[in-house]
Design a protein around this motif. Structure first.
Motif, short mmCIF file in Angstrom:
data_model
loop_
_atom_site.label_atom_id
_atom_site.label_comp_id
_atom_site.label_asym_id
_atom_site.label_seq_id
_atom_site.Cartn_x
_atom_site.Cartn_y
_atom_site.Cartn_z
N UNK A 264 0.82 -1.20 0.00
CA UNK A 264 0.00 0.00 0.00
C UNK A 264 0.87 1.26 0.00
N UNK A 265 1.97 1.22 0.75
CA UNK A 265 2.90 2.35 0.84
C UNK A 265 4.29 1.83 0.50
N UNK A 266 5.04 2.59 -0.30
CA UNK A 266 6.39 2.16 -0.67
C UNK A 266 7.23 1.87 0.58
N UNK A 267 7.96 0.76 0.55
CA UNK A 267 8.85 0.41 1.66
C UNK A 267 10.21 1.04 1.42
N UNK A 268 10.67 1.84 2.37
CA UNK A 268 11.98 2.50 2.22
C UNK A 268 12.98 1.98 3.25
N UNK A 269 12.49 1.34 4.32
CA UNK A 269 13.37 0.84 5.37
C UNK A 269 13.89 -0.54 5.01
N UNK A 270 15.22 -0.69 4.92
CA UNK A 270 15.77 -1.97 4.46
C UNK A 270 15.44 -3.10 5.41
N UNK A 271 15.42 -2.85 6.72
CA UNK A 271 15.07 -3.91 7.66
C UNK A 271 13.66 -4.40 7.43
N UNK A 304 10.60 -0.96 -8.01
CA UNK A 304 10.89 0.23 -7.24
C UNK A 304 9.81 1.30 -7.41
N UNK A 305 9.98 2.41 -6.69
CA UNK A 305 8.99 3.48 -6.67
C UNK A 305 8.69 4.04 -8.05
N UNK A 306 9.68 3.98 -8.96
CA UNK A 306 9.50 4.54 -10.30
C UNK A 306 9.02 3.50 -11.30
N UNK A 307 8.55 2.32 -10.79
CA UNK A 307 8.02 1.21 -11.59
C UNK A 307 9.11 0.44 -12.35
N UNK A 308 10.38 0.78 -12.16
CA UNK A 308 11.44 -0.05 -12.74
C UNK A 308 11.49 -1.36 -11.96
N UNK A 309 11.67 -2.46 -12.67
CA UNK A 309 11.64 -3.79 -12.06
C UNK A 309 13.00 -4.46 -12.23
N UNK A 310 13.56 -4.94 -11.12
CA UNK A 310 14.85 -5.61 -11.13
C UNK A 310 14.67 -7.05 -10.65
N UNK A 338 19.53 -1.42 -4.98
CA UNK A 338 19.37 -0.07 -4.45
C UNK A 338 17.88 0.19 -4.20
N UNK A 339 17.51 0.37 -2.94
CA UNK A 339 16.11 0.60 -2.60
C UNK A 339 15.84 2.06 -2.24
N UNK A 340 16.78 2.92 -2.57
CA UNK A 340 16.59 4.35 -2.31
C UNK A 340 15.35 4.84 -3.05
N UNK A 341 14.49 5.52 -2.34
CA UNK A 341 13.26 6.00 -2.94
C UNK A 341 12.07 5.11 -2.66
N UNK A 342 12.32 3.86 -2.26
CA UNK A 342 11.22 2.99 -1.87
C UNK A 342 10.98 1.84 -2.82
N UNK A 343 10.30 0.82 -2.29
CA UNK A 343 10.00 -0.40 -3.04
C UNK A 343 8.49 -0.58 -3.07
N UNK A 344 7.95 -0.79 -4.26
CA UNK A 344 6.50 -0.95 -4.46
C UNK A 344 6.08 -2.40 -4.38
N UNK A 345 6.92 -3.31 -4.90
CA UNK A 345 6.56 -4.74 -4.98
C UNK A 345 7.79 -5.58 -4.67
#
Length: 400
Positions: A264-271, A304-310, A338-345
């Motif tokens: 629901x909300x981008x995950x930015x915290x690596x833990x 990632x937050x910008x919809x790029x998928x790795x 690199x998860x800077x900016x957040x993870x969507x999926x």
């Protein structure tokens, strides 16, 4: 290639939405959208009434709501979809033992292997085509009678062309492509009509001035190999000519097992990300064990937050279904992203599946590896035990 169009491809029309409409009379003729209903959900299936508003699968649900606010938005009922799928697949197997399911709502069927095989083998091309048309229409009528659902069917001399034909037949239609006409049918189509050509390949071909299937056929083998690489280029060239000798393979074995979650909300915290990966790995292992399988390759998917998928993957020394091994491997892979900016999926999967497992050995080695970085109360590192001898593949524990 066959002289009779005896391979059919069946694709149920807007399957999930159609099941909902068939079971709820109040939804018939109205736009129905099935998928995740949260703010980050995506559309799984849209009825044809909803597609008129521009809604399509894989679209963010929030966008679908803006385009078609008066639709019925449903989370879906997997058991109902599976029950209807089993009815359809049983009807297909009445026509032939060679049924290759691609998903709950899609399959290839080789009619030559079924009860009408001898008649098809002894028929002229024209007679064979008429018999296939009759069998396909009978199949579509049976599906409506047993489920209330409609299906689109394509018939051709190969799996490639049968799939192309069923796309042309949608919705609720039947298209037969005569053997020998493959190249003429394909020629005017855009390159994306061929399976395996995605946006990146399309752009590479467009830069070379190749926009239609006819352009691909005219370019020739060597140019396509130079543009796309040996394996991909050769495959695209064969498809452009309508060549496809792949057999229909019944009960096609799964190549991988995977699970994923959209947040629901981008995950930015690596833990937090690593904890979610642990949960996904545990769910993936449950599916793996339910199928009685193990696997060697762990795959991590990150959008990632910008919809790029790795995607990142690691191949283990042997197949395992140990959650600790799979979870630790997935977390290692996450540290490379690199998860800077957040993870969507996030998604975790296991590939290179096997019917045996060596998890005892590899779980022990994984725990030992992790133990090297833990400290005893005295501050000294743990001594790593000598690993046991590696068993052969044949020595893995058999599944029952």
């Amino acid at each position: 290639m066959r002289s009779v169009p005896s391979i059919i491809h069946l694709d149920m029309d807007a399957f999930f939405a159609a099941v909902e409409q068939a079971s709820k009379p109040s939804l018939r003729g109205k736009p129905v959208i099935v998928g995740g209903l949260g703010g980050r959900g995506v559309v799984s299936t849209a009825s044809y009434e909803a597609r008129k508003f521009g809604v399509h699968s894989a679209m963010p649900m929030a966008q679908a709501r803006r385009l078609c606010p008066n639709a019925a938005f449903l989370t879906g009922r997997f058991e109902a979809y599976r029950a209807n799928s089993e009815i359809v697949m049983a009807l297909l197997r009445e026509r032939s033992p060679l049924v290759e399911p691609l998903s709950l709502d899609e399959a290839f069927v080789d009619l030559e292997a079924g009860p009408y095989g001898p008649a098809l083998a002894g028929a002229t091309p024209a007679e064979g085509a008429q018999l296939v048309l009759a069998l396909a229409e009978d199949l579509r009528a049976d599906i409506v009678a047993h489920t209330g659902l409609t299906a689109s069917v394509g018939a051709a001399a190969s799996k490639l062309m049968a799939k192309i034909a069923s796309e042309q037949a949608k919705p609720d239609g039947l298209v037969l492509i005569e053997p020998g006409s493959e190249r003429a049918v394909l020629a005017p189509m855009p390159v994306r009509a061929l399976p395996g050509i995605g946006p990146a390949t399309e752009q590479a071909l467009r830069r070379a001035g190749l926009t239609t299937v006819a352009d691909l056929a005219d370019a020739g083998f060597e140019e396509l190999v130079a543009l796309l690489g040996k394996a991909h280029g050769a495959g695209v060239f064969q498809m452009a000519l309508g060549w496809d000798e792949r057999p229909v393979v019944p009960d096609r074995d799964a190549k991988s097992v995977s699970v994923e979650d959209t947040f629901e909300v981008d995950l930015a915290d690596r833990d937090r990300i690593l904890r979610e990966i642990d949960h996904l790995a545990a769910r993936c292992v449950r599916r793996l064990r339910a199928a009685g399988r193990s696997g060697r390759t762990v795959v991590l998917k990150v959008r990632r937050f910008d919809f790029s998928t790795l995607t990142r993957s690691e191949t283990l020394r042997g197949p395992t279904d140990d959650p600790e091994v799979i979870g630790a491997t997935a977390r290692r892979l996450a540290m490379q992203v690199d998860v800077t900016g957040g993870v969507r999926l996030l998604g975790v999967g296991v590939a290179q599946l096997a019917d045996y497992t060596q998890e005892d050995l590899f779980a022990q080695l994984e725990r030992e590896e992790r133990g090297r970085f833990r400290r005893r109360p005295s501050g000294r590192p743990r001594k790593r035990p000598r690993p046991p001898d590696r068993p052969s593949a044949a020595g893995g524990r058999a599944r029952t």
